[in-house]
Design a protein around this motif. Structure first.
Motif, short mmCIF file in Angstrom:
data_model
loop_
_atom_site.label_atom_id
_atom_site.label_comp_id
_atom_site.label_asym_id
_atom_site.label_seq_id
_atom_site.Cartn_x
_atom_site.Cartn_y
_atom_site.Cartn_z
N LEU A 75 0.87 -1.16 0.00
CA LEU A 75 0.00 0.00 0.00
C LEU A 75 0.91 1.22 0.00
CD1 LEU A 75 -2.52 -1.14 2.76
CD2 LEU A 75 -2.75 -1.37 0.28
N CYS A 76 0.82 2.05 -1.04
CA CYS A 76 1.78 3.14 -1.23
C CYS A 76 1.06 4.47 -1.39
CB CYS A 76 2.63 2.85 -2.46
SG CYS A 76 3.93 4.06 -2.79
N SER A 77 1.57 5.49 -0.72
CA SER A 77 1.07 6.85 -0.90
C SER A 77 1.21 7.25 -2.37
CB SER A 77 1.89 7.80 -0.02
OG SER A 77 1.72 9.15 -0.43
N THR A 78 0.32 8.13 -2.80
CA THR A 78 0.37 8.61 -4.18
C THR A 78 1.39 9.73 -4.39
OG1 THR A 78 -1.49 10.06 -3.67
CG2 THR A 78 -2.01 7.94 -4.73
N ALA A 79 2.02 10.22 -3.35
CA ALA A 79 3.03 11.26 -3.51
C ALA A 79 4.18 10.72 -4.36
CB ALA A 79 3.55 11.71 -2.15
N VAL A 80 4.74 11.58 -5.21
CA VAL A 80 5.79 11.15 -6.14
C VAL A 80 6.96 10.51 -5.41
CG1 VAL A 80 7.51 12.02 -7.79
CG2 VAL A 80 5.13 12.78 -7.96
N ARG A 81 7.39 11.09 -4.29
CA ARG A 81 8.55 10.56 -3.58
C ARG A 81 8.28 9.17 -3.00
NH1 ARG A 81 6.19 14.75 -0.95
NH2 ARG A 81 5.70 14.62 1.27
N ALA A 82 7.05 8.90 -2.58
CA ALA A 82 6.70 7.58 -2.07
C ALA A 82 6.63 6.56 -3.21
CB ALA A 82 5.38 7.63 -1.32
N ALA A 120 -6.73 -4.55 3.93
CA ALA A 120 -5.92 -5.54 3.21
C ALA A 120 -6.62 -6.90 3.23
CB ALA A 120 -4.54 -5.65 3.84
N PRO A 121 -6.51 -7.64 2.13
CA PRO A 121 -7.15 -8.97 2.08
C PRO A 121 -6.58 -9.91 3.14
CG PRO A 121 -6.48 -8.25 -0.11
CD PRO A 121 -5.88 -7.28 0.86
N ALA A 122 -7.40 -10.81 3.63
CA ALA A 122 -7.00 -11.74 4.68
C ALA A 122 -5.89 -12.68 4.25
CB ALA A 122 -8.21 -12.55 5.15
N ASP A 123 -5.76 -12.94 2.93
CA ASP A 123 -4.72 -13.87 2.49
C ASP A 123 -3.34 -13.23 2.39
OD1 ASP A 123 -5.25 -12.28 0.28
OD2 ASP A 123 -5.27 -13.93 -1.16
N VAL A 124 -3.22 -11.95 2.69
CA VAL A 124 -1.92 -11.27 2.69
C VAL A 124 -1.28 -11.46 4.06
CG1 VAL A 124 -0.74 -9.04 2.54
CG2 VAL A 124 -2.61 -9.58 0.95
N GLY A 125 -0.16 -12.17 4.09
CA GLY A 125 0.53 -12.41 5.36
C GLY A 125 1.50 -11.30 5.72
N THR A 126 2.15 -10.71 4.70
CA THR A 126 3.09 -9.61 4.92
C THR A 126 2.65 -8.43 4.08
OG1 THR A 126 4.94 -11.11 5.38
CG2 THR A 126 5.50 -8.86 4.76
N LEU A 127 2.40 -7.31 4.74
CA LEU A 127 1.90 -6.11 4.10
C LEU A 127 2.94 -5.01 4.24
CD1 LEU A 127 -0.63 -4.68 2.83
CD2 LEU A 127 -1.27 -4.08 5.19
N LEU A 128 3.25 -4.33 3.14
CA LEU A 128 4.19 -3.21 3.15
C LEU A 128 3.41 -1.91 3.01
CD1 LEU A 128 7.01 -1.86 2.98
CD2 LEU A 128 7.01 -2.41 0.54
N LEU A 129 3.70 -0.96 3.88
CA LEU A 129 3.06 0.35 3.87
C LEU A 129 4.14 1.39 3.60
CD1 LEU A 129 0.36 1.84 4.51
CD2 LEU A 129 1.13 1.95 6.88
N VAL A 130 4.01 2.14 2.50
CA VAL A 130 5.00 3.16 2.11
C VAL A 130 4.35 4.53 2.25
CG1 VAL A 130 6.60 3.97 0.33
CG2 VAL A 130 5.97 1.55 0.43
N GLY A 131 4.92 5.36 3.11
CA GLY A 131 4.29 6.64 3.34
C GLY A 131 5.21 7.66 3.96
N HIS A 132 4.66 8.41 4.92
CA HIS A 132 5.29 9.64 5.37
C HIS A 132 5.33 9.74 6.90
CE1 HIS A 132 4.55 11.04 1.22
NE2 HIS A 132 3.43 10.36 1.36
N LYS A 133 6.20 10.63 7.35
CA LYS A 133 6.29 10.98 8.75
C LYS A 133 5.47 12.25 8.95
CE LYS A 133 9.64 12.01 12.32
NZ LYS A 133 10.98 12.45 12.61
#
Length: 195
Positions: A75-82, A120-133
């Motif tokens: 799951l990734c932010s829509t900001a260009v840097r993310a 997130a779907p239940a079948d996802v065991g590892t989820l990556l979140l890309v975002g901001h501080k």
């Protein structure tokens, strides 16, 4: 490392499914975007990565692969840097996992971030979140009921660009993830080669 499969979680729970077996081990990997540039006249959402960010993002991808392997979903932010951080990190893996770009992750606080994660779907065991501080650091501190070594103190002190945090927890689905139910098992700040 603490919090190995089968051990009690932060609140003394093993994450039972109610049928006598432990709930699946899940991991939330939190990645702050790499170092960005500040070009004059460019809106915040459109700021690109700086040269250092272009070097650090692939190092973050390698660190994630070493820690947990490629995620099942990003799951990734829509900001260009993310987005650029995600592209460079994912290029370090043999197979790029599916990604969902989420405008709600930009400038989100803990409630907004957690709402997206819980979708997130239940079948996802590892989820990556890309975002901001500061949202990502606050999310890690909210979810972590405990942390290995001094990891929580490190996140409290600083969660710099390219920082990677790994939270482990047991649950049957992502909506079960609640404050204080995860264990912070890793926190690193990967850096690419200096030029």
């Amino acid at each position: 490392m603490t919090g190995l499969p089968g051990e009690p979680g932060p609140a003394g729970r093993t994450g039972s499914t109610g049928r006598g077996e432990a709930a699946p081990l899940r991991r939330l990997v939190v990645l702050r975007h790499a170092k960005s540039a500040w070009p004059e006249g460019v809106p915040d959402r459109d700021r690109p990565l700086a040269a250092r960010g272009e070097r650090d993002a692939p190092a973050a991808g390698r660190a994630i692969a070493d820690a947990v392997g490629p995620p099942g979903l990003t799951l990734c932010s829509t900001a260009v840097r993310a987005r650029r951080t995600w592209e460079l990190a994912a290029a370090e893996w043999d197979t790029s996992p599916p990604v969902r770009y989420e405008s709600r992750l930009y400038a989100a606080g803990v409630p907004g971030l957690l709402a997206v994660v819980r979708e997130a779907p239940a079948d996802v065991g590892t989820l990556l979140l890309v975002g901001h501080k500061p949202g990502l650091a606050d999310l890690v501190l909210t979810l972590a009921g405990d942390g290995a070594d001094d990891l929580l103190d490190r996140v409290r002190t600083k969660f710099p660009t390219s920082a990677v945090a790994v939270l482990s927890w047991r649950g049957t689905a992502w909506p079960d993830l609640a404050p204080g139910t995860a264990l912070l098992t890793a926190m690193t700040v990967p850096r690419g080669p200096a030029r």
